[in-house]
Design an enzyme around this catalytic site. Sequence first.
Site, PDB file in Angstrom:
ATOM      1  N   GLY A 272       0.802  -1.224   0.000  1.00  0.00           N
ATOM      2  CA  GLY A 272       0.000   0.000   0.000  1.00  0.00           C
ATOM      3  C   GLY A 272       0.832   1.269   0.000  1.00  0.00           C
ATOM      4  N   ALA A 273       1.722   1.387   0.959  1.00  0.00           N
ATOM      5  CA  ALA A 273       2.485   2.616   1.107  1.00  0.00           C
ATOM      6  C   ALA A 273       3.598   2.375   2.115  1.00  0.00           C
ATOM      7  CB  ALA A 273       1.592   3.750   1.597  1.00  0.00           C
ATOM      8  N   MET A 274       4.499   3.360   2.225  1.00  0.00           N
ATOM      9  CA  MET A 274       5.635   3.189   3.122  1.00  0.00           C
ATOM     10  C   MET A 274       5.937   4.499   3.840  1.00  0.00           C
ATOM     11  SD  MET A 274       7.903   1.223   4.402  1.00  0.00           S
ATOM     12  CE  MET A 274       9.004   1.860   5.647  1.00  0.00           C
ATOM     13  N   HIS A 308      -2.529   6.341   8.260  1.00  0.00           N
ATOM     14  CA  HIS A 308      -1.684   5.266   8.805  1.00  0.00           C
ATOM     15  C   HIS A 308      -0.203   5.623   8.670  1.00  0.00           C
ATOM     16  CE1 HIS A 308      -0.751   0.947   9.645  1.00  0.00           C
ATOM     17  NE2 HIS A 308       0.304   1.212   8.890  1.00  0.00           N
ATOM     18  N   GLU A 309       0.195   6.011   7.472  1.00  0.00           N
ATOM     19  CA  GLU A 309       1.624   6.308   7.266  1.00  0.00           C
ATOM     20  C   GLU A 309       2.025   7.546   8.072  1.00  0.00           C
ATOM     21  OE1 GLU A 309       2.923   3.841   6.027  1.00  0.00           O
ATOM     22  OE2 GLU A 309       1.174   3.020   4.998  1.00  0.00           O
ATOM     23  N   HIS A 312       2.603   6.659  11.676  1.00  0.00           N
ATOM     24  CA  HIS A 312       3.880   5.960  11.887  1.00  0.00           C
ATOM     25  C   HIS A 312       4.990   6.923  12.298  1.00  0.00           C
ATOM     26  CE1 HIS A 312       3.500   1.725  11.150  1.00  0.00           C
ATOM     27  NE2 HIS A 312       3.130   1.810   9.889  1.00  0.00           N
ATOM     28  N   GLU A 331       2.998  -1.839  13.818  1.00  0.00           N
ATOM     29  CA  GLU A 331       1.879  -2.024  12.877  1.00  0.00           C
ATOM     30  C   GLU A 331       0.535  -2.186  13.591  1.00  0.00           C
ATOM     31  OE1 GLU A 331       2.205  -1.096  10.096  1.00  0.00           O
ATOM     32  OE2 GLU A 331       4.319  -1.305   9.591  1.00  0.00           O
TER      33      GLU A 331
HETATM   34  N1  B3K Z   1       5.521  -0.470   6.850  1.00  0.00           N
HETATM   35  C1  B3K Z   1       5.051  -0.667   5.511  1.00  0.00           C
HETATM   36  C2  B3K Z   1       5.036  -2.094   5.088  1.00  0.00           C
HETATM   37  C3  B3K Z   1       6.312  -2.576   4.539  1.00  0.00           C
HETATM   38  C4  B3K Z   1       6.138  -3.953   3.928  1.00  0.00           C
HETATM   39  C5  B3K Z   1       7.434  -4.596   3.589  1.00  0.00           C
HETATM   40  N2  B3K Z   1       7.276  -5.840   2.887  1.00  0.00           N
HETATM   41  C6  B3K Z   1       3.700  -0.087   5.299  1.00  0.00           C
HETATM   42  C7  B3K Z   1       2.880   0.120   6.508  1.00  0.00           C
HETATM   43  O1  B3K Z   1       2.522  -0.793   7.209  1.00  0.00           O
HETATM   44  O2  B3K Z   1       2.597   1.238   6.815  1.00  0.00           O
HETATM   45 ZN    ZN Z   2       2.087   0.354   8.887  1.00  0.00          ZN
END
Ligand code: B3K
Ligand code: ZN
Length: 883
Positions: A272-274, A308-309, A312, A331
Amino acid sequence: MSSAPVSGTAPAAIRRCDYTPPAFLVDQVELGFDLGEARTEVRAVLHLRRNPAAGADLPLVLNGQSLETLRVALDGRDLTADEYRVEGERLTLDNVPADAFMLETTVANDPAANSALEGLYVSGGMLCTQCEAEGFRRITWYPDRPDVMARFRVRLTADRARYPVLLSNGNLIEETDLGDGRHSAVWDDPFPKPCYLFALVAGDLGLVEGDFVTRSGRRVALKFWVEHGNQDQAGHALASLQKAMAWDEQVFGLEYDLDIYNVVAVSHFNMGAMENKSLNVFNSKFVLAKRETATDFDFLGIESVIAHEYFHNWTGNRVTCRDWFQLTLKEGLTVFRDQEFSADMNSRGLQRLGDVRNLRAAQFIEDNGPMAHPIRPESYVEINNFYTSTVYQKGAEVIRMIHTLIGADAFRKGMDLYFARHDGHAVTCEDFVAAMEDASDDDLSQFRRWYSQAGTPRVTARWDHDQTARRLTLSLSQDTRPTPGQPEKQPFHIPVAVGLVGADGDLPLRLEGENAAQGTTRVLNLTLPEQDFVFEDVAEAALPSLLRGFSAPVILDAPYSRADLARLMADDSDAFNRWDAGQELAIRVILDLVADHAAGRPLALDEDFAVAWGKVLADYAADPAFAAEALSLPGFSVLGERMETIDVDGICAATKFLAASLGKRFAAPLLRLREVLAESGYALTPEAIGRRRLRNGALTFLAHGQPADTRVLAAEQFRTATNMTDQLTALSALVVIGADAAGPALAAFYEQWKDERLVVNKWLGIQAMADWPDVLDRVKVLMEHPAFDGREPNKIYALIGGFAANPQWFHAADGAGYAFMADRVLALDSTNPQVASRMARSLMRWKRFDPARQSHMRGQLERIGAKPGLSSDVAEIVAKALA
Ligand code: B3K
Ligand code: ZN
């Protein structure tokens, strides 16, 4: 992914109990990128020192993958080939100075050849990165583990015309035109971070800008970078980010900490995103939206993933994970935060039932299969395989239970304490629970088992009303079935929220030993295998409403009669349980139909169910959004989970029969409802979304119930729709009606949207999920269509993943669907192991099917497993499936 293990050797597992602190710490990193598609050179200067918490004589070991090593220098002196060792994916220096030193490496890599989309790669002409979990090692030699946190300074140099935009983490501190057609930019991130949060982007991108002023007065520039021409599609994402920033300040007191926040939309992205520090990289699916091209579901998805991102930044970036076993620390907590945010922005009730529906449809199934693992796994072969619904969604449920048990105020204090203790550090799930415990003075020792035990507990409830004593005794028991590697389970600490529904609504609740009633919903602590809870002053035979709001991720076994369920559906004050009672009723009705189908009996519509369903329909006006949810029927996976052996044909026949019977019987009110709810204008409010959902749900039932009559109606909606939600539902309804009806609309849809990548994915997906006997042939033809691109994960998820979600035809009795999937997994394994591994999971639960399907699926798993040089990603899935 890691490189291919030698054929025939089992991939080695990494175990949580083997954790040791890093031998060396990195204080500062300077990276210089000389960027090019076919060749990028990376110069890395690492300022290292021995970790006082680790052994004094350990060698320096760095991780690297697919790197061409050009130079290694220690404190400015070039090392000769015999002064270091490159073995596989490790670079080892046995002799390094006793304390601090500087290691310099230069490597080259080939972004254009990187089809795994991990590390540095090319997407649509731009260069971008994905480092979580272990992609940074594909960029340069580094101690690639999350507990090594360093400050990064990054110089990017590239051709100016091709890559006018150069981005990395932190603040832009220098821009230089090099005069030869090239330019460079230097970015400095003041916050120490693990390398998995590193990112860079170089490309020719359009910008959509906004800002946000934090509560302490910091003006933050919010920059969304998209492909030129898509600038009109970033507004919703920008507004969502602004809402998320405000919400985190209000609810958690958390402010953004830099002057800039970049989001880049890319079309080739594995997930989805990072959340890379101040430079989020997003699958364009979770940024781009306008009413004509995106459904309501897409809009809500964007709001949630953007949030969500962003969340984080504190839960993940400022405080990160010590090791990858702790993944749920960031997560689970961040999913909990985004769920709460979406609940506040939209409808709390609908949010909850949507979240639980997803949990049951994916996580419960994972927890009851060969991949079952605790939210904090004990071992893994390939960490990318553990970005699961267990770690994410069940992880969020575990956080939610803490919130329920200690209360909102103590939870907030616990969060404050967690940040006060651990800001800037890489920590463990235990550190989080300890902060919650210390802030609340509650004892969470037994609760911790949620972190270590896999499997979905089954809670059985029985009750007895003593008329004379005016008492209701509720007996709860719990049991968790064995999961791989965990034959015995200890009892969990389960919060069970309970109400008693009387003739005139909820009864006040006084538990045995209490002086007075305390509210109408009580959270009971189920900690033993069996426990009784006694409610006093219960004059009438009240009906317990159990697990209100889905207070714990468990399977509830309660002796409700169908009449009880109908009563809860109508009278429970808890919206979640009203919905859930309806779903349970529908499940029972469908399972009866499945049994009839198996016995060759004619199928008939259950009269009581039809009446209850019709009543919800008749009363829709009170809350159209809720009615839409309450009228929808449970899906294949939830139904399959209720059967000893999944009866594919039976479930498909029963579900279709029920949808058709309801659509036919209630055609008149469904049509009326469509008239009443016809839109005059378009809005993206929860109310308007709810009305569209109900109106479109009605169309789908009509398509099942009276296909011939609905054809014109659906075609009309398809033609006149002014938003993608309506247009796509109309197209799906035509697909339900049949290939003849859908053909012209599918062609028109492609013609209309062929230049909108994301809409084309919908077109692929809808065809892959069609309940048409020749669907597999159609999918194969579509793989050759210009709209398909086997290197773009979104297209694979739409077409191949869509087909895997087609219960009738993926599970075709002759095994053709499985063979096709195995072919795809084998092909993808060589190009993109992460995506291959996701696809391979569709075959994992073979033991749940009938003997013929079992043998087809197992055969395909064995065929995949026999491929020489299979990636560790897919190998782990296959090994677990066949174990
Ligand atoms: N932290 C990333 C997920 C990375 C996946 C790597 N295979 C997205 C997220 O959970 O926000
Ligand atoms: Zn996440």
